[in-house]
Scaffold this motif. Structure first.
Motif, PDB file in Angstrom:
ATOM      1  N   GLU A 100       0.964  -1.218   0.108  1.00 52.69           N
ATOM      2  CA  GLU A 100       0.073   0.110  -0.051  1.00 52.69           C
ATOM      3  C   GLU A 100       0.858   1.465  -0.141  1.00 52.69           C
ATOM      4  OE1 GLU A 100      -1.884  -0.136   4.288  1.00 52.69           O
ATOM      5  OE2 GLU A 100      -1.489  -2.209   3.577  1.00 52.69           O
ATOM      6  N   ILE A 101       2.050   1.160   0.146  1.00 50.38           N
ATOM      7  CA  ILE A 101       2.893   2.379   0.094  1.00 50.38           C
ATOM      8  C   ILE A 101       4.135   2.174  -0.772  1.00 50.38           C
ATOM      9  CG2 ILE A 101       4.423   4.013   1.480  1.00 50.38           C
ATOM     10  CD1 ILE A 101       2.909   3.021   4.013  1.00 50.38           C
ATOM     11  N   VAL A 102       4.584   2.966  -1.690  1.00 48.40           N
ATOM     12  CA  VAL A 102       5.827   3.016  -2.431  1.00 48.40           C
ATOM     13  C   VAL A 102       6.785   3.770  -1.688  1.00 48.40           C
ATOM     14  CG1 VAL A 102       6.644   3.251  -4.869  1.00 48.40           C
ATOM     15  CG2 VAL A 102       4.530   2.359  -4.538  1.00 48.40           C
ATOM     16  N   TYR A 103       7.893   3.462  -1.436  1.00 45.50           N
ATOM     17  CA  TYR A 103       9.029   4.406  -0.851  1.00 45.50           C
ATOM     18  C   TYR A 103       9.971   4.623  -1.927  1.00 45.50           C
ATOM     19  CZ  TYR A 103       7.198   3.192   3.593  1.00 45.50           C
ATOM     20  OH  TYR A 103       6.359   2.965   4.633  1.00 45.50           O
ATOM     21  N   SER A 104      10.134   5.849  -2.469  1.00 49.49           N
ATOM     22  CA  SER A 104      11.055   6.062  -3.720  1.00 49.49           C
ATOM     23  C   SER A 104      11.519   7.611  -3.583  1.00 49.49           C
ATOM     24  CB  SER A 104      10.485   5.566  -4.893  1.00 49.49           C
ATOM     25  OG  SER A 104      11.448   5.617  -5.848  1.00 49.49           O
ATOM     26  N   ASN A 105      12.669   7.767  -4.043  1.00 49.47           N
ATOM     27  CA  ASN A 105      13.006   9.106  -4.384  1.00 49.47           C
ATOM     28  C   ASN A 105      13.185   9.177  -5.648  1.00 49.47           C
ATOM     29  OD1 ASN A 105      13.165  10.019  -1.751  1.00 49.47           O
ATOM     30  ND2 ASN A 105      15.066   9.109  -1.516  1.00 49.47           N
ATOM     31  N   ASN A 106      12.906   8.178  -6.699  1.00 47.97           N
ATOM     32  CA  ASN A 106      13.356   8.149  -8.031  1.00 47.97           C
ATOM     33  C   ASN A 106      12.132   9.162  -8.698  1.00 47.97           C
ATOM     34  OD1 ASN A 106      12.629   7.204 -10.703  1.00 47.97           O
ATOM     35  ND2 ASN A 106      14.485   6.086 -10.567  1.00 47.97           N
ATOM     36  N   SER A 123       5.751   7.366  -0.501  1.00 50.40           N
ATOM     37  CA  SER A 123       6.548   8.205   0.431  1.00 50.40           C
ATOM     38  C   SER A 123       7.736   8.308   0.354  1.00 50.40           C
ATOM     39  CB  SER A 123       6.311   7.180   1.853  1.00 50.40           C
ATOM     40  OG  SER A 123       6.853   7.846   3.014  1.00 50.40           O
ATOM     41  N   THR A 124       8.518   9.478   0.404  1.00 52.50           N
ATOM     42  CA  THR A 124       9.852   9.659   0.264  1.00 52.50           C
ATOM     43  C   THR A 124      10.882   9.322   1.075  1.00 52.50           C
ATOM     44  OG1 THR A 124       9.988  11.907   0.779  1.00 52.50           O
ATOM     45  CG2 THR A 124       9.611  11.494  -1.589  1.00 52.50           C
ATOM     46  N   ILE A 125      12.088   9.093   1.106  1.00 50.97           N
ATOM     47  CA  ILE A 125      12.867   8.442   1.868  1.00 50.97           C
ATOM     48  C   ILE A 125      14.173   9.651   2.227  1.00 50.97           C
ATOM     49  CG2 ILE A 125      14.526   6.462   2.470  1.00 50.97           C
ATOM     50  CD1 ILE A 125      13.421   5.408   0.005  1.00 50.97           C
ATOM     51  N   PRO A 126      14.292   9.896   3.545  1.00 56.06           N
ATOM     52  CA  PRO A 126      15.598  10.577   3.680  1.00 56.06           C
ATOM     53  C   PRO A 126      17.037  10.271   3.033  1.00 56.06           C
ATOM     54  CG  PRO A 126      15.053   9.930   5.797  1.00 56.06           C
ATOM     55  CD  PRO A 126      14.101   9.276   4.640  1.00 56.06           C
ATOM     56  N   PHE A 127      17.779  11.156   2.323  1.00 57.48           N
ATOM     57  CA  PHE A 127      19.061  10.575   1.657  1.00 57.48           C
ATOM     58  C   PHE A 127      19.753  10.716   2.816  1.00 57.48           C
ATOM     59  CE2 PHE A 127      17.317  11.992  -2.412  1.00 57.48           C
ATOM     60  CZ  PHE A 127      17.769  10.829  -3.222  1.00 57.48           C
ATOM     61  N   PHE A 128      20.703   9.427   2.643  1.00 56.90           N
ATOM     62  CA  PHE A 128      21.768   9.007   3.818  1.00 56.90           C
ATOM     63  C   PHE A 128      23.212   9.353   2.856  1.00 56.90           C
ATOM     64  CE2 PHE A 128      18.086   6.682   5.020  1.00 56.90           C
ATOM     65  CZ  PHE A 128      17.903   6.978   6.379  1.00 56.90           C
ATOM     66  N   ASN A 129      23.826  10.338   3.507  1.00 58.41           N
ATOM     67  CA  ASN A 129      25.335  10.552   2.820  1.00 58.41           C
ATOM     68  C   ASN A 129      25.323  10.462   1.292  1.00 58.41           C
ATOM     69  OD1 ASN A 129      27.843  11.036   2.523  1.00 58.41           O
ATOM     70  ND2 ASN A 129      28.579   9.384   3.945  1.00 58.41           N
ATOM     71  N   ARG A 130      24.294  11.403   0.844  1.00 61.63           N
ATOM     72  CA  ARG A 130      24.196  11.156  -0.754  1.00 61.63           C
ATOM     73  C   ARG A 130      25.273  11.604  -1.496  1.00 61.63           C
ATOM     74  NH1 ARG A 130      19.404  14.382  -3.939  1.00 61.63           N
ATOM     75  NH2 ARG A 130      19.263  12.975  -5.881  1.00 61.63           N
ATOM     76  N   MET A 131      26.197  12.245  -0.855  1.00 60.79           N
ATOM     77  CA  MET A 131      27.626  12.614  -1.622  1.00 60.79           C
ATOM     78  C   MET A 131      28.305  11.615  -1.895  1.00 60.79           C
ATOM     79  SD  MET A 131      27.101  15.685  -2.487  1.00 60.79           S
ATOM     80  CE  MET A 131      28.719  16.395  -2.906  1.00 60.79           C
ATOM     81  N   GLN A 132      28.413  10.455  -1.017  1.00 61.61           N
ATOM     82  CA  GLN A 132      29.190   9.058  -1.256  1.00 61.61           C
ATOM     83  C   GLN A 132      28.337   7.903  -1.474  1.00 61.61           C
ATOM     84  OE1 GLN A 132      32.052   8.970   2.063  1.00 61.61           O
ATOM     85  NE2 GLN A 132      33.183  10.619   1.271  1.00 61.61           N
ATOM     86  N   TYR A 133      27.277   7.852  -0.637  1.00 61.92           N
ATOM     87  CA  TYR A 133      26.360   6.599  -0.888  1.00 61.92           C
ATOM     88  C   TYR A 133      25.498   6.480  -1.995  1.00 61.92           C
ATOM     89  CZ  TYR A 133      27.736   5.495   3.931  1.00 61.92           C
ATOM     90  OH  TYR A 133      28.507   5.312   5.394  1.00 61.92           O
ATOM     91  N   THR A 134      26.215   6.579  -3.148  1.00 66.88           N
ATOM     92  CA  THR A 134      25.691   6.351  -4.509  1.00 66.88           C
ATOM     93  C   THR A 134      26.273   5.082  -5.272  1.00 66.88           C
ATOM     94  OG1 THR A 134      27.000   7.661  -5.835  1.00 66.88           O
ATOM     95  CG2 THR A 134      25.064   8.922  -4.728  1.00 66.88           C
TER      96      THR A 134
END
Ligand code: NAD
Length: 180
Positions: A100-106, A123-134
């Motif tokens: 019932e919930i889609v979690y995405s930042n895409n 529902s969006t998700i907070p980004f965790f250390n986005r500069m490195q964790y990709t």
């Protein structure tokens, strides 16, 4: 006990990294069960998609169990891409338990959920250390011979080495040219 609240979290996971793991831990604080959908399962052995669906499944399951996330909290399901975005969410539904919930930042996943989600909310998700964790940064560091292991769970680092992933990424780059 009431009905279980189940969410969907989709990604390519090329490879699964610490940001993905933190996102899953965060989501699991808010719902009962999470479907982790591996997208673009038809793609592998490309510079942006080096790993097969099976290898990605192995990485995700090993990382979640290593993080002591109970196995009855998650499903891992493989989803091939399809040519028609407008029916993509219905396609995903045929391959997954009800959610019932889609979690995405895409942005595309968000748009398709909002336009065609019917009973599913976004529902969006907070980004965790986005500069490195990709995943792009993990692949870049592997290619450049820099320290990439800190960006992924230890289980994923071990699997990438076990399947000879470092050599695969370098060989693909050598034959495809630099596509980053
Ligand atoms: P991804 O592996 O890049 O990311 C997965 C999710 O994790 C995304 O929501 C992303 O924003 C989030 N994330 C990444 N780094 C993070 C961090 N540091 N902290 C917190 N969250 C982080 O995968 P993706 O590209 O978003 O995967 C979408 C999949 O859906 C693809 O396989 C795509 O092909 C598929 N898709 C297919 C269709 C179709 O077939 N028509 C349509 C839409 C989407």
């Amino acid at each position: 006990m009431g009905r279980l609240k189940r969410g969907l979290y989709i990604g390519r996971f090329q490879p699964f990294h610490n940001g993905h793991l933190e996102a899953i831990k965060y989501v699991l604080e808010n719902i009962d069960e999470l479907i982790i959908a591996i997208g673009s399962i038809q793609d592998s052995h490309e510079i942006k998609n080096p790993f097969t669906a099976g290898e990605r499944h192995y990485m995700i399951q090993s990382a979640l169990l290593e993080a002591e996330i109970p196995h009855d909290k998650f499903y891992i399901i493989s989803i091939p891409d399809i040519d028609r975005n407008a029916v993509w969410l219905a396609h995903v539904r045929t391959l997954c338990p009800p959610f019932e919930i889609v979690y995405s930042n895409n942005p595309l996943v968000a748009r398709l959920t909002k336009e065609y989600g019917e009973t599913a909310q976004l529902s969006t998700i907070p980004f965790f250390n986005r500069m490195q964790y990709t995943a792009t940064e993990v692949r870049r560091r592997i290619l450049e011979g820099e320290n990439w292991e800190d960006l992924v769970p230890p289980a994923v680092a071990n699997i990438i080495k076990e399947i000879n992933g470092i050599k695969r990424i370098r060989d693909i780059d050598a034959s495809e040219g630099d596509l980053f």
